[in-house]
Design an enzyme around this catalytic site. Structure first.
Site, PDB file in Angstrom:
ATOM      1  CB  SER A  62      -0.913   0.007   1.232  1.00 15.55           C
ATOM      2  OG  SER A  62      -1.719  -1.146   1.237  1.00 15.55           O
TER       3      SER A  62
HETATM    4  N1  SAM Z   1      -0.509  -4.928   4.072  1.00 15.40           N
HETATM    5  C1  SAM Z   1       0.172  -5.212   2.833  1.00 15.40           C
HETATM    6  C2  SAM Z   1       1.543  -4.645   2.745  1.00 15.40           C
HETATM    7  O1  SAM Z   1       1.976  -3.907   3.639  1.00 15.40           O
HETATM    8  O2  SAM Z   1       2.227  -4.986   1.768  1.00 15.40           O
HETATM    9  C3  SAM Z   1      -0.643  -4.837   1.635  1.00 15.40           C
HETATM   10  C4  SAM Z   1      -1.658  -5.850   1.366  1.00 15.40           C
HETATM   11  S1  SAM Z   1      -2.320  -5.941  -0.251  1.00 15.40           S
HETATM   12  C5  SAM Z   1      -2.998  -4.357  -0.513  1.00 15.40           C
HETATM   13  C6  SAM Z   1      -3.727  -6.975   0.113  1.00 15.40           C
HETATM   14  C7  SAM Z   1      -3.330  -8.416   0.435  1.00 15.40           C
HETATM   15  O3  SAM Z   1      -4.510  -9.086   0.900  1.00 15.40           O
HETATM   16  C8  SAM Z   1      -2.850  -9.192  -0.768  1.00 15.40           C
HETATM   17  O4  SAM Z   1      -1.588  -9.730  -0.504  1.00 15.40           O
HETATM   18  C9  SAM Z   1      -3.900 -10.302  -0.937  1.00 15.40           C
HETATM   19  O5  SAM Z   1      -3.372 -11.523  -1.406  1.00 15.40           O
HETATM   20  C10 SAM Z   1      -4.415 -10.424   0.473  1.00 15.40           C
HETATM   21  N2  SAM Z   1      -5.737 -11.051   0.608  1.00 15.40           N
HETATM   22  C11 SAM Z   1      -6.842 -10.915  -0.170  1.00 15.40           C
HETATM   23  N3  SAM Z   1      -7.851 -11.675   0.316  1.00 15.40           N
HETATM   24  C12 SAM Z   1      -7.370 -12.295   1.426  1.00 15.40           C
HETATM   25  C13 SAM Z   1      -7.928 -13.214   2.366  1.00 15.40           C
HETATM   26  N4  SAM Z   1      -9.179 -13.639   2.278  1.00 15.40           N
HETATM   27  N5  SAM Z   1      -7.151 -13.652   3.379  1.00 15.40           N
HETATM   28  C14 SAM Z   1      -5.859 -13.233   3.493  1.00 15.40           C
HETATM   29  N6  SAM Z   1      -5.273 -12.371   2.632  1.00 15.40           N
HETATM   30  C15 SAM Z   1      -6.019 -11.907   1.615  1.00 15.40           C
END
Ligand code: SAM
Length: 215
Positions: A62
């Site tokens: 992000s």
């Molecule tokens: N917090 C992260 C960082 O600092 O890099 C950014 C996260 S990214 C915007 C969103 C993440 O949520 C992705 O890696 C995606 O694979 C994960 N995601 C989506 N659905 C999910 C779920 N049901 N359970 C766990 N992770 C999930």
């Protein structure tokens, strides 16, 4: 080789302080954690840019401002157990690890979880555990949590999150549809949640039982 500490100082001044992030602990953590170590190419000159960045598998780390804003919304004092849903690169996990006692983080994509674990371990963060699973179900094994942060776009506050949040706990969630959301803080009082709308935002979708089907 660029001076990443200087880039972080600039990032904190121009992108965070300037836009109203005021919690000194959050600002110090954002200045300390080496953001470039959580992206696929640490030499990328865009590492500290004012935008999200690709981390592979169609996912992103992000924007620094969004990481700081969501962290500030959690009002961490230092002794909390935090559940993060969507580990992604592990960068947000490291910021949380600086500011709380313990972080449980859940990522659905195993290769991202592996890379995040490695980066966190190399940097010495011993109070973060990364699990692979569907975080839309929360992570019942380690509940209850004092705080929950969801870093993917959610269509609703999933019931397991509310159940796993302790009394008086806060969660921050981008709530909305696939294309646009409202960053929302929900505070738990008994069986009720009190909502505060923070700002508009755009996150990658939460995929799972209480999220969307994979495209
Ligand atoms: N917090 C992260 C960082 O600092 O890099 C950014 C996260 S990214 C915007 C969103 C993440 O949520 C992705 O890696 C995606 O694979 C994960 N995601 C989506 N659905 C999910 C779920 N049901 N359970 C766990 N992770 C999930």
């Amino acid at each position: 080789m660029h001076d990443s500490a200087a880039e972080r100082r600039r990032m904190v001044d121009s992108q965070l302080r300037h836009r109203g992030i005021a919690d000194p602990r959050v600002l110090a953590a954002m200045e300390k954690v080496p953001r470039h170590r959580f992206i696929p190419n640490p030499e990328d000159s865009a590492a500290h840019g004012d935008h999200p960045l690709s981390i592979g598998s169609g996912q992103t780390i992000s924007q620094p401002y969004m990481v700081a804003l969501m962290t500030e919304c959690l009002r961490l004092q230092g002794d909390e157990h935090v559940l993060e849903i969507g580990t992604g690169s592990g960068y947000q996990s490291a910021i949380l690890a600086e500011l709380s006692r313990r972080v449980t983080s859940v990522e659905r994509i195993p290769s991202l979880a592996d890379r995040a674990r490695e980066a966190l371990r190399d940097l010495g963060y011993l109070n973060v555990e990364v699990f692979v699973g569907d975080g839309s179900m929360g992570w019942a094994e380690d509940a209850p949590y004092d705080r929950i942060i969801v870093t993917a776009a959610a269509p609703e506050i999933a019931k397991p999150w509310t159940d796993q949040l302790g009394e008086g706990g806060r969660m921050v969630v981008p709530l909305g549809d696939r294309w646009g959301q409202t960053l929302t803080v929900a505070t738990k009082h008994g069986t009720k949640l009190e909502y505060e709308r923070i700002c508009g935002c755009v996150f990658v979708p939460l995929v799972g039982e209480h999220g969307w089907a994979e495209e």
